[in-house]
Design a protein around this motif. Structure first.
Motif, PDB file in Angstrom:
ATOM      1  N   ASP A  69      -1.988  35.917 -28.113  1.00 56.42           N
ATOM      2  CA  ASP A  69      -1.850  36.127 -26.667  1.00 56.42           C
ATOM      3  C   ASP A  69      -2.937  35.374 -25.918  1.00 56.42           C
ATOM      4  O   ASP A  69      -4.096  35.352 -26.354  1.00 56.42           O
ATOM      5  N   VAL A  70      -2.589  34.814 -24.762  1.00 59.41           N
ATOM      6  CA  VAL A  70      -3.615  34.176 -23.940  1.00 59.41           C
ATOM      7  C   VAL A  70      -3.229  34.218 -22.474  1.00 59.41           C
ATOM      8  O   VAL A  70      -2.050  34.064 -22.113  1.00 59.41           O
ATOM      9  N   SER A  71      -4.216  34.461 -21.635  1.00 55.47           N
ATOM     10  CA  SER A  71      -4.105  34.256 -20.198  1.00 55.47           C
ATOM     11  C   SER A  71      -5.406  33.604 -19.753  1.00 55.47           C
ATOM     12  O   SER A  71      -6.492  34.019 -20.167  1.00 55.47           O
ATOM     13  N   GLY A  72      -5.268  32.540 -18.955  1.00 57.15           N
ATOM     14  CA  GLY A  72      -6.473  31.838 -18.547  1.00 57.15           C
ATOM     15  C   GLY A  72      -6.176  30.739 -17.553  1.00 57.15           C
ATOM     16  O   GLY A  72      -5.161  30.762 -16.849  1.00 57.15           O
ATOM     17  N   VAL A  73      -7.086  29.787 -17.503  1.00 56.77           N
ATOM     18  CA  VAL A  73      -7.021  28.706 -16.528  1.00 56.77           C
ATOM     19  C   VAL A  73      -6.992  27.373 -17.266  1.00 56.77           C
ATOM     20  O   VAL A  73      -7.776  27.159 -18.203  1.00 56.77           O
ATOM     21  N   VAL A  74      -6.091  26.494 -16.856  1.00 55.62           N
ATOM     22  CA  VAL A  74      -6.009  25.176 -17.471  1.00 55.62           C
ATOM     23  C   VAL A  74      -7.306  24.417 -17.210  1.00 55.62           C
ATOM     24  O   VAL A  74      -7.706  24.213 -16.068  1.00 55.62           O
ATOM     25  N   GLU A  75      -7.956  24.009 -18.297  1.00 54.24           N
ATOM     26  CA  GLU A  75      -9.211  23.256 -18.211  1.00 54.24           C
ATOM     27  C   GLU A  75      -8.945  21.752 -18.243  1.00 54.24           C
ATOM     28  O   GLU A  75      -9.575  20.976 -17.528  1.00 54.24           O
ATOM     29  N   GLU A  76      -8.007  21.378 -19.105  1.00 58.52           N
ATOM     30  CA  GLU A  76      -7.738  19.947 -19.319  1.00 58.52           C
ATOM     31  C   GLU A  76      -6.324  19.812 -19.876  1.00 58.52           C
ATOM     32  O   GLU A  76      -5.849  20.708 -20.597  1.00 58.52           O
ATOM     33  N   VAL A  77      -5.651  18.720 -19.548  1.00 58.04           N
ATOM     34  CA  VAL A  77      -4.313  18.489 -20.082  1.00 58.04           C
ATOM     35  C   VAL A  77      -4.281  17.186 -20.869  1.00 58.04           C
ATOM     36  O   VAL A  77      -5.011  16.243 -20.567  1.00 58.04           O
ATOM     37  N   GLY A  78      -3.419  17.166 -21.892  1.00 60.00           N
ATOM     38  CA  GLY A  78      -3.258  15.965 -22.686  1.00 60.00           C
ATOM     39  C   GLY A  78      -2.274  15.006 -22.043  1.00 60.00           C
ATOM     40  O   GLY A  78      -1.620  15.312 -21.041  1.00 60.00           O
ATOM     41  N   ILE A  79      -2.145  13.849 -22.646  1.00 63.60           N
ATOM     42  CA  ILE A  79      -1.219  12.831 -22.154  1.00 63.60           C
ATOM     43  C   ILE A  79       0.204  13.390 -22.130  1.00 63.60           C
ATOM     44  O   ILE A  79       0.650  14.033 -23.078  1.00 63.60           O
ATOM     45  N   GLY A  80       0.911  13.159 -21.036  1.00 61.04           N
ATOM     46  CA  GLY A  80       2.315  13.535 -20.938  1.00 61.04           C
ATOM     47  C   GLY A  80       2.581  14.925 -20.419  1.00 61.04           C
ATOM     48  O   GLY A  80       3.742  15.311 -20.269  1.00 61.04           O
ATOM     49  N   VAL A  81       1.544  15.696 -20.139  1.00 53.87           N
ATOM     50  CA  VAL A  81       1.745  17.054 -19.626  1.00 53.87           C
ATOM     51  C   VAL A  81       2.039  16.982 -18.132  1.00 53.87           C
ATOM     52  O   VAL A  81       1.187  16.587 -17.338  1.00 53.87           O
ATOM     53  N   ALA A  82       3.273  17.348 -17.768  1.00 51.59           N
ATOM     54  CA  ALA A  82       3.681  17.286 -16.369  1.00 51.59           C
ATOM     55  C   ALA A  82       3.766  18.663 -15.711  1.00 51.59           C
ATOM     56  O   ALA A  82       3.747  18.766 -14.488  1.00 51.59           O
ATOM     57  N   ALA A  83       3.859  19.724 -16.506  1.00 50.51           N
ATOM     58  CA  ALA A  83       4.111  21.057 -15.963  1.00 50.51           C
ATOM     59  C   ALA A  83       2.860  21.724 -15.397  1.00 50.51           C
ATOM     60  O   ALA A  83       2.956  22.609 -14.546  1.00 50.51           O
ATOM     61  N   PHE A  84       1.691  21.314 -15.867  1.00 51.77           N
ATOM     62  CA  PHE A  84       0.445  21.979 -15.461  1.00 51.77           C
ATOM     63  C   PHE A  84      -0.625  20.953 -15.138  1.00 51.77           C
ATOM     64  O   PHE A  84      -0.577  19.816 -15.619  1.00 51.77           O
ATOM     65  N   ARG A  85      -1.606  21.420 -14.372  1.00 50.71           N
ATOM     66  CA  ARG A  85      -2.764  20.580 -14.083  1.00 50.71           C
ATOM     67  C   ARG A  85      -4.007  21.459 -14.097  1.00 50.71           C
ATOM     68  O   ARG A  85      -3.908  22.694 -13.980  1.00 50.71           O
ATOM     69  N   PRO A  86      -5.182  20.865 -14.247  1.00 48.43           N
ATOM     70  CA  PRO A  86      -6.405  21.670 -14.293  1.00 48.43           C
ATOM     71  C   PRO A  86      -6.510  22.603 -13.086  1.00 48.43           C
ATOM     72  O   PRO A  86      -6.205  22.220 -11.953  1.00 48.43           O
ATOM     73  N   GLY A  87      -6.908  23.829 -13.380  1.00 47.54           N
ATOM     74  CA  GLY A  87      -7.024  24.846 -12.345  1.00 47.54           C
ATOM     75  C   GLY A  87      -5.850  25.804 -12.285  1.00 47.54           C
ATOM     76  O   GLY A  87      -5.953  26.887 -11.691  1.00 47.54           O
ATOM     77  N   ASP A  88      -4.712  25.439 -12.891  1.00 49.96           N
ATOM     78  CA  ASP A  88      -3.551  26.328 -12.902  1.00 49.96           C
ATOM     79  C   ASP A  88      -3.842  27.568 -13.746  1.00 49.96           C
ATOM     80  O   ASP A  88      -4.426  27.478 -14.842  1.00 49.96           O
ATOM     81  N   GLU A  89      -3.396  28.724 -13.264  1.00 45.96           N
ATOM     82  CA  GLU A  89      -3.480  29.956 -14.045  1.00 45.96           C
ATOM     83  C   GLU A  89      -2.205  30.077 -14.886  1.00 45.96           C
ATOM     84  O   GLU A  89      -1.097  29.987 -14.356  1.00 45.96           O
ATOM     85  N   VAL A  90      -2.388  30.261 -16.181  1.00 49.39           N
ATOM     86  CA  VAL A  90      -1.257  30.286 -17.110  1.00 49.39           C
ATOM     87  C   VAL A  90      -1.373  31.470 -18.062  1.00 49.39           C
ATOM     88  O   VAL A  90      -2.444  32.053 -18.236  1.00 49.39           O
ATOM     89  N   PHE A  91      -0.232  31.811 -18.668  1.00 48.80           N
ATOM     90  CA  PHE A  91      -0.241  32.796 -19.750  1.00 48.80           C
ATOM     91  C   PHE A  91       0.858  32.425 -20.738  1.00 48.80           C
ATOM     92  O   PHE A  91       1.786  31.683 -20.404  1.00 48.80           O
TER      93      PHE A  91
END
Length: 316
Positions: A69-91
């Motif tokens: 389980d995880v809930s947190g904040v996007v710190e960094e995204v890899g190449i090709g990630v279009a759905a999220f960007r740094p700062g997004d809250e995700v779970f």
């Protein structure tokens, strides 16, 4: 204290009781293509965590860092990630079983394992939901095809998976029956259960009949016994992926269905869960929160098998 290039994590070198868990400092990972690095704010605990800690389970011999389980904040995204960007809250739930590692300050996740965190709940609540809610959703909706008006029996209905399953089943318009000790009956009624059974003094096979769907969270004899309370064509979905062949053989004799399942990481499922949360139809019950460094205390409480709802580790 971790530095900018390292992170704290809960690991173990041997199998055993909660005392084998220890806080270590390791290198902070970097995301590869289609991966997201999440700064963990909260990470739920599940029975599979204490089982893997004690036996190795699917993971074999340690060292390893547990947690799905995880809930947190996007710190960094890899190449090709279009759905999220740094700062997004995700779970979300890391791929089970080999994507483990959320009991740490940061964790890598495949992009499709995550969804945007519902704004109406905090990270502790969001971190409690993924594994149990995906398990219940996949069992009831995907495997059982639950429809309005159907009768559902949920075993261990006050537990992690159970208390979420009760709410999902009610949201789908089902009549819900739950088993639990007497002290948890009021809790289940508050969640929406229509009937409650004290498994300690009542044989559920005598108290329940004509059920369309049984969610079996216990396994063993309960799996086979549950087949006897079904209507013709009904289904028992067991979240225990291995067990006796008697389960399938008895189902065939009785003209009902028997399915064993293992929860699978899935963004569509997480988005369905998020929608239920935003509608106010699903909330996790938090049995306790613990700082990351106190993971052993959380495991010790989990080992009792008597918690109501979910235990959660927090990193702040």
């Amino acid at each position: 204290m971790s530095t900018v290039n390292t992170m704290r994590a809960i690991s173990q070198d041997t199998l055993g009781g909660p005392e084998v868990l220890k806080e270590i400092e390791v290198e902070r990972p970097a995301p590869r293509p289609n991966q997201v690095l999440v700064r963990v704010r909260a990470a739920g605990l599940n029975p599979t965590d204490w089982k893997h800690r004690a036996t190795g389970g699917f993971l074999g011999e340690p060292p390893f860092v547990l947690g799905w389980d995880v809930s947190g904040v996007v710190e960094e995204v890899g190449i090709g990630v279009a759905a999220f960007r740094p700062g997004d809250e995700v779970f979300g739930m890391l791929p089970y079983p080999f994507g483990h590692g959320s009991h740490a300050e940061y964790v890598l996740a495949p992009v499709r394992a995550l969804a945007h965190k519902p704004a109406s709940i905090d990270h502790v609540q969001a971190g409690a939901l993924p594994l149990v809610s995906l398990t219940a959703w996949q069992a009831l909706v995907e495997h059982a095809g639950l429809r309005p008006g159907q009768r559902v029996l949920v075993h261990a209905a006050a537990g992690g998976v159970g208390h979420v399953a009760v709410q999902i089943a009610k949201a789908r318009g089902a009549h819900v029956i739950g088993t639990a000790s007497a002290g948890k009956h009021d809790f289940l009624r508050e969640l929406g259960a229509d009937e409650v059974i004290d498994y300690r003094d009542t044989d559920f096979t005598e108290a329940v009949k004509d059920v369309d769907v049984v969610l079996d969270t216990l396994g063993g004899e309960t799996s086979v016994d549950s087949l006897r309370v079904l209507r013709p064509g009904g289904i028992v979905v067991s979240i225990l992926p291995v067990g006796s062949d008697d389960f399938g053989q008895a189902a065939e004799r009785l003209g009902v269905r028997a399915v064993r399942m293992l929860v699978d990481a899935d963004r569509a499922g997480m988005e369905a869960i998020a929608e239920l949360v935003e509608k106010g139809e699903l909330r996790p019950t938090i049995a306790g929160t613990f700082p990351l460094a106190d993971a052993a205390k959380a495991h010790a409480l989990g080992d009792t098998g008597r918690t109501k709802g979910k235990l959660v580790l927090v990193t702040d």
